[in-house]
Design an enzyme around this catalytic site. Structure first.
Site, mmCIF file in Angstrom:
data_model
loop_
_atom_site.group_PDB
_atom_site.id
_atom_site.type_symbol
_atom_site.label_atom_id
_atom_site.label_comp_id
_atom_site.label_asym_id
_atom_site.label_seq_id
_atom_site.Cartn_x
_atom_site.Cartn_y
_atom_site.Cartn_z
ATOM 1 N N THR A 80 0.809 -1.457 0.163
ATOM 2 C CA THR A 80 0.109 0.389 0.100
ATOM 3 C C THR A 80 1.018 1.095 0.080
ATOM 4 O O THR A 80 0.466 1.973 -0.752
ATOM 5 C CB THR A 80 -0.842 0.086 1.251
ATOM 6 O OG1 THR A 80 -1.985 -1.050 1.270
ATOM 7 C CG2 THR A 80 -1.417 1.138 1.239
ATOM 8 N N LEU A 164 -8.800 -0.257 8.335
ATOM 9 C CA LEU A 164 -8.253 -1.062 9.203
ATOM 10 C C LEU A 164 -8.790 -0.836 10.279
ATOM 11 O O LEU A 164 -9.186 -1.549 11.514
ATOM 12 C CB LEU A 164 -7.123 -1.335 9.177
ATOM 13 C CG LEU A 164 -5.823 -2.099 8.238
ATOM 14 C CD1 LEU A 164 -4.401 -1.586 8.184
ATOM 15 C CD2 LEU A 164 -6.221 -3.623 8.355
ATOM 16 N N THR A 237 0.166 -1.943 14.634
ATOM 17 C CA THR A 237 0.698 -2.827 13.765
ATOM 18 C C THR A 237 1.344 -1.087 12.161
ATOM 19 O O THR A 237 0.645 -2.002 10.670
ATOM 20 C CB THR A 237 0.003 -3.419 13.108
ATOM 21 O OG1 THR A 237 -1.446 -3.309 12.998
ATOM 22 C CG2 THR A 237 -0.405 -4.031 14.435
ATOM 23 N N ARG A 239 2.944 1.975 11.923
ATOM 24 C CA ARG A 239 4.549 2.596 11.033
ATOM 25 C C ARG A 239 5.148 3.014 12.723
ATOM 26 O O ARG A 239 4.465 2.932 13.394
ATOM 27 C CB ARG A 239 4.751 3.286 9.714
ATOM 28 C CG ARG A 239 4.200 2.976 8.823
ATOM 29 C CD ARG A 239 4.228 1.820 7.996
ATOM 30 N NE ARG A 239 4.421 1.900 6.913
ATOM 31 C CZ ARG A 239 3.651 0.811 6.191
ATOM 32 N NH1 ARG A 239 3.308 0.224 7.153
ATOM 33 N NH2 ARG A 239 2.909 0.807 5.237
ATOM 34 N N ASP A 263 4.588 -4.477 15.940
ATOM 35 C CA ASP A 263 4.549 -5.442 14.620
ATOM 36 C C ASP A 263 5.855 -4.529 14.022
ATOM 37 O O ASP A 263 6.431 -5.109 12.678
ATOM 38 C CB ASP A 263 3.243 -5.303 14.027
ATOM 39 C CG ASP A 263 3.429 -6.812 13.381
ATOM 40 O OD1 ASP A 263 4.012 -7.460 12.829
ATOM 41 O OD2 ASP A 263 3.674 -6.072 11.626
ATOM 42 N N GLU A 268 14.090 -1.477 9.891
ATOM 43 C CA GLU A 268 13.459 -3.054 9.344
ATOM 44 C C GLU A 268 14.659 -3.456 8.896
ATOM 45 O O GLU A 268 14.296 -3.094 6.887
ATOM 46 C CB GLU A 268 12.520 -3.766 9.191
ATOM 47 C CG GLU A 268 11.334 -3.067 9.951
ATOM 48 C CD GLU A 268 9.722 -3.086 9.335
ATOM 49 O OE1 GLU A 268 8.728 -3.034 10.757
ATOM 50 O OE2 GLU A 268 10.229 -2.890 8.359
ATOM 51 N N HIS A 289 7.377 -7.810 12.150
ATOM 52 C CA HIS A 289 6.415 -6.818 10.804
ATOM 53 C C HIS A 289 5.757 -7.905 9.908
ATOM 54 O O HIS A 289 5.795 -8.143 8.543
ATOM 55 C CB HIS A 289 7.366 -6.334 9.328
ATOM 56 C CG HIS A 289 6.593 -5.437 8.522
ATOM 57 N ND1 HIS A 289 7.444 -4.400 8.769
ATOM 58 C CD2 HIS A 289 5.149 -4.907 8.109
ATOM 59 C CE1 HIS A 289 6.250 -3.128 7.373
ATOM 60 N NE2 HIS A 289 5.239 -3.980 7.950
ATOM 61 N N VAL A 290 4.912 -9.060 10.555
ATOM 62 C CA VAL A 290 4.182 -9.992 10.164
ATOM 63 C C VAL A 290 2.372 -9.557 9.833
ATOM 64 O O VAL A 290 1.657 -11.271 9.270
ATOM 65 C CB VAL A 290 5.282 -11.533 10.592
ATOM 66 C CG1 VAL A 290 6.362 -11.583 10.679
ATOM 67 C CG2 VAL A 290 4.229 -11.208 12.374
ATOM 68 N N ALA A 291 2.287 -8.577 10.618
ATOM 69 C CA ALA A 291 0.634 -8.786 11.005
ATOM 70 C C ALA A 291 0.443 -8.993 9.852
ATOM 71 O O ALA A 291 -1.354 -9.270 9.668
ATOM 72 C CB ALA A 291 0.354 -7.126 11.363
ATOM 73 N N TRP A 292 -0.097 -8.220 8.267
ATOM 74 C CA TRP A 292 0.104 -8.220 7.277
ATOM 75 C C TRP A 292 0.223 -9.288 6.249
ATOM 76 O O TRP A 292 -0.270 -10.055 5.259
ATOM 77 C CB TRP A 292 1.002 -7.560 6.252
ATOM 78 C CG TRP A 292 2.250 -8.084 5.841
ATOM 79 C CD1 TRP A 292 2.912 -7.592 6.819
ATOM 80 C CD2 TRP A 292 2.818 -8.049 4.542
ATOM 81 N NE1 TRP A 292 4.119 -7.895 6.288
ATOM 82 C CE2 TRP A 292 3.971 -8.487 4.219
ATOM 83 C CE3 TRP A 292 2.219 -8.892 3.884
ATOM 84 C CZ2 TRP A 292 4.647 -8.953 3.726
ATOM 85 C CZ3 TRP A 292 2.813 -9.161 2.056
ATOM 86 C CH2 TRP A 292 4.318 -9.291 2.801
#
Length: 322
Positions: A80, A164, A237, A239, A263, A268, A289-292
């Site tokens: 996104t 979201l 979750t 930035r 997250d 990163e 960074h795995v929520a998505w």
């Protein structure tokens, strides 16, 4: 008539799949593909030189690289956020740019509540207690060493009430929570929304769903954390730069808030000395960074990229950001 573009190049396939999703839709969207698992900065210019379509998740495409890619007609951002592509340069060079929105909503909502539920049930502490033999040594059938609370009747604060934020709010209401929405950062009063300083002292959990911009960078800092309840739980979750990470580490150490699920970080992958990687921070759940990143979300993402390519080739571009 076959309107497909000739050559597509994926620069960072490893950020999308480990081999667990179907790339058939993407395969069919161009006549020919070159897939790169990752691409270093020094490799970008050569790899996109002859491409008609470039798919990138996080690889940066600046003005210099775009200007050298004379065949390039379309950039598909497999995400996104668009900050890794120079959109102004793309417009000037006549290169279309698309992104994908909404693909990860169920995954992110699930991750948010995984964190909230882990906190309210003291899941990690009870898991560790059982592993340490506390249950086996117990004189009764259950352990009551750590408090368990219910979500019903608690208040959830949301910053960023787009797709979201609204999806998180709907699930919160199913749990019987009251949802409070913060005013837009930098914006004025808005019906049904509270100033951040008024919202923070009221909520038992705070979930961030706003983009990282000049008006949200450092939005949750030491002062904001000090306004929160001592039993409050922070979820980020969105930035990493939205939260002052050093201030959060100290707030958790001092018990200013009860816990956090983070997250996303400002850098990163994080360096080893990142403030939130310190081993002495209590009640912090840090995920990479795995929520998505559910398999279903990554499949939707890939299929949407393929759809953007097909639409562009057919002369009916969609999801354009430049």
């Amino acid at each position: 008539m076959d309107t497909r573009l000739e050559l597509g190049v994926v620069l960072d396939l490893a950020t999308i799949t480990t081999g667990d999703i179907d790339l058939g839709g993407l395969d069919a969207a161009c006549r020919r593909w070159i897939y790169h698992r990752s691409t270093a900065a020094a490799e970008v210019e050569e790899r996109i030189a002859s491409a008609h379509v470039v798919v990138t998740n996080k690889v940066a495409l600046d003005r210099t690289r775009l200007a050298a890619a004379h065949a390039l007609r379309l950039i598909c951002i497999a995400a996104t956020g668009t900050n890794n592509v120079d959109l102004e340069a793309a417009r000037e060079l006549g290169i279309a740019v698309t992104n994908v929105t909404g693909y990860a909503t169920p995954a992110v909502v699930q991750h948010v509540f995984a964190g909230i539920l882990a906190h309210t049930t003291n899941l990690v502490r009870y898991r560790d207690a059982v592993a340490a033999g506390d249950w086996s040594r117990s004189t009764q059938f259950s352990l009551l060493d750590y408090p368990i609370t219910e979500l019903a009747g608690k208040r959830l604060g949301i910053i960023g009430c787009g797709e979201l934020g609204q999806a998180v709010a709907r699930v919160a209401e199913v749990f019987g929570m009251e949802v409070l929405i913060a005013e837009r950062p930098g914006g004025g009063p808005s019906p049904g929304r509270l100033p951040l300083t008024e919202l923070l002292p009221q909520v038992h959990a705070l979930s961030l769903h706003c983009p990282l911009a000049d008006n949200t960078r450092g939005l949750i800092g030491a002062n904001e954390l000090s306004l929160m309840r001592k039993d409050a739980f922070l979820i980020n979750t969105a930035r990493g730069g939205i939260v002052d990470e050093a201030a959060l580490a100290e707030a958790l150490r001092r018990g200013e808030i009860a816990g956090a699920l983070v997250d996303v970080l400002s850098v990163e992958p994080p360096p080893a000395d990142h403030p939130l990687l310190a081993p002495d921070i209590p009640n912090l759940i840090l995920t990479p960074h795995v929520a998505w990143a559910s398999r279903e979300a990554r499949q939707r993402l890939t299929d949407a990229v393929a759809g953007n390519i097909r639409a562009f080739a057919a002369g009916q571009p969609c999801s354009r950001v430049a």
